[in-house]
Scaffold this motif. Sequence first.
Motif, PDB file in Angstrom:
ATOM      1  N   ALA A 125      33.444  56.761   7.474  1.00 27.46           N
ATOM      2  CA  ALA A 125      34.067  55.867   8.446  1.00 27.46           C
ATOM      3  C   ALA A 125      34.357  54.527   7.809  1.00 27.46           C
ATOM      4  CB  ALA A 125      33.159  55.686   9.655  1.00 27.46           C
TER       5      ALA A 125
ATOM      6  N   PRO B  81      32.569  65.333  13.060  1.00 24.86           N
ATOM      7  CA  PRO B  81      31.364  64.495  13.042  1.00 24.86           C
ATOM      8  C   PRO B  81      30.759  64.376  11.642  1.00 24.86           C
ATOM      9  CG  PRO B  81      31.344  65.961  14.922  1.00 24.86           C
ATOM     10  CD  PRO B  81      32.500  66.388  14.075  1.00 24.86           C
TER      11      PRO B  81
ATOM     12  N   GLY C  43      31.394  58.721  10.915  1.00 27.77           N
ATOM     13  CA  GLY C  43      32.104  58.934  12.157  1.00 27.77           C
ATOM     14  C   GLY C  43      31.390  59.906  13.088  1.00 27.77           C
ATOM     15  N   ASN C  44      31.243  59.500  14.366  1.00 22.72           N
ATOM     16  CA  ASN C  44      30.622  60.356  15.386  1.00 22.72           C
ATOM     17  C   ASN C  44      29.254  60.856  14.942  1.00 22.72           C
ATOM     18  OD1 ASN C  44      30.559  61.560  17.876  1.00 22.72           O
ATOM     19  ND2 ASN C  44      32.388  62.817  17.561  1.00 22.72           N
ATOM     20  N   LEU C  45      28.431  59.935  14.458  1.00 25.15           N
ATOM     21  CA  LEU C  45      27.135  60.284  13.892  1.00 25.15           C
ATOM     22  C   LEU C  45      26.182  60.938  14.897  1.00 25.15           C
ATOM     23  CD1 LEU C  45      25.253  60.277  11.460  1.00 25.15           C
ATOM     24  CD2 LEU C  45      24.669  57.900  12.005  1.00 25.15           C
ATOM     25  N   PRO C  46      26.083  60.477  16.151  1.00 22.48           N
ATOM     26  CA  PRO C  46      25.146  61.134  17.086  1.00 22.48           C
ATOM     27  C   PRO C  46      25.452  62.612  17.282  1.00 22.48           C
ATOM     28  CG  PRO C  46      25.813  59.010  17.942  1.00 22.48           C
ATOM     29  CD  PRO C  46      26.677  59.279  16.748  1.00 22.48           C
ATOM     30  N   VAL C  47      26.727  62.982  17.322  1.00 22.77           N
ATOM     31  CA  VAL C  47      27.085  64.395  17.473  1.00 22.77           C
ATOM     32  C   VAL C  47      26.647  65.179  16.247  1.00 22.77           C
ATOM     33  CG1 VAL C  47      28.995  66.030  17.759  1.00 22.77           C
ATOM     34  CG2 VAL C  47      29.005  63.849  19.002  1.00 22.77           C
ATOM     35  N   TYR C  48      26.857  64.590  15.064  1.00 27.42           N
ATOM     36  CA  TYR C  48      26.437  65.267  13.835  1.00 27.42           C
ATOM     37  C   TYR C  48      24.931  65.502  13.830  1.00 27.42           C
ATOM     38  CZ  TYR C  48      25.757  66.188   8.876  1.00 27.42           C
ATOM     39  OH  TYR C  48      25.405  66.766   7.685  1.00 27.42           O
TER      40      TYR C  48
ATOM     41  N   ASN D  84      27.779  53.889   7.395  1.00 25.81           N
ATOM     42  CA  ASN D  84      27.960  54.553   8.685  1.00 25.81           C
ATOM     43  C   ASN D  84      28.770  55.828   8.492  1.00 25.81           C
ATOM     44  OD1 ASN D  84      30.641  53.758   8.390  1.00 25.81           O
ATOM     45  ND2 ASN D  84      30.397  51.964   9.696  1.00 25.81           N
TER      46      ASN D  84
END
Length: 272
Positions: free
Chosen positions: A79, A75, A122-127, A120
Motif C-alpha cells: 500500500a 488483501p 492494503g486491507n490488512l484486517p481481512v488478510y 502497512n
Amino acid sequence: MCGRSTRFPMAAQSDDFGGSLKGMGMKKTLLCATAALAMATATGAAHATDGWYVRGDVGYTFDGTFDYDPINPVPGVLAGKSEVEDGMTYGLGLGYGFDNGFRLEGAVTQHNNSLDVEANAGNLPVYQGNLSATEYVVLSPIGSYDGWDAMLNLYYDFDMGSSFAPYVGAGVGWSEIEAQITSMALVDTSGPTVTRANFLDDSESAFAYQLLAGFGYDLTEQLTFDLGYRYFVVSNADFGDSVLGVDYDSELIEHNVTAGLRWQFAAPPPPP
C-alpha cells in the motif's frame, strides 16, 4: 618680413605634422580596440563545444519516489508508495557539439538505491482474518532497486563569452529496473517458519524521460568540468508480486545531482 615669412611655413608644417601624428594615434587606438573586440569574441566562441566529445560522471540521488498501484488488488498488497533514499549513479556519454550551441548525446547511466517502504498493507484486517490459528503477520518494510537507462539527450549551451557556460537539456530513452519490495512477513508458529507475506520482486523495462540543467567550466581547451541536475522519470512500469500474484502499475522518479568531466576530441580552432 623675411624672418616672419620664413617662420610661418615652418609653423604650418609643424601643425600639419602634429595633426598627422594625432590622426595616426587615433587610427592606432581604433585598430587596437577592434582587434581586442575580435579577440574577445573569438575567445568566447572557442569555449563552446564543437565536434565530438565523451563524458563521464558520478551522481547522488537526494530525493525521489517509487509509486506502485495494484492493478488487481487483494488483501495484503503493498500500500502507498516508497521514498527513494540516498544512492549513487554512474554515467557515460558520447556526443557531438554543433557551433550553434546545441549538443546531441547518447548516454548510459547505472543507478541503485534503497527504499523507505511504508509499514502497512492494503486491507490488512481481512488478510489477517484468513490466517490459521498458528499464523500471524509482522510488519517488516524493506526495499531496494537497481538498474540502468539508455538515453538520447539534447542540450543547449549558453555562450557567456567566458569559460563558464550554463546549459539546459532534455532526454528520452529506455530504462530497466529490478526492484524488491516487501512490507509484511508471515510467521507460522507450528513450524516455526517465517516467509514473506507480500513481495514485489520483478525486473521491468519501460519508457523513461529526463530534464537536465547545469553548467560547464572549461579547465583547458579540451577538458570541461560539468556540474548538473537531473530530473529522471520511468513511467508505466508493470511489476509483479511473486507471493500474492498481484501486478502493480509503477512510476519511479529520481532527483539527481551529477559531477563529471567532458573531453572534446579536437580542440577548438585558434582565433584568427
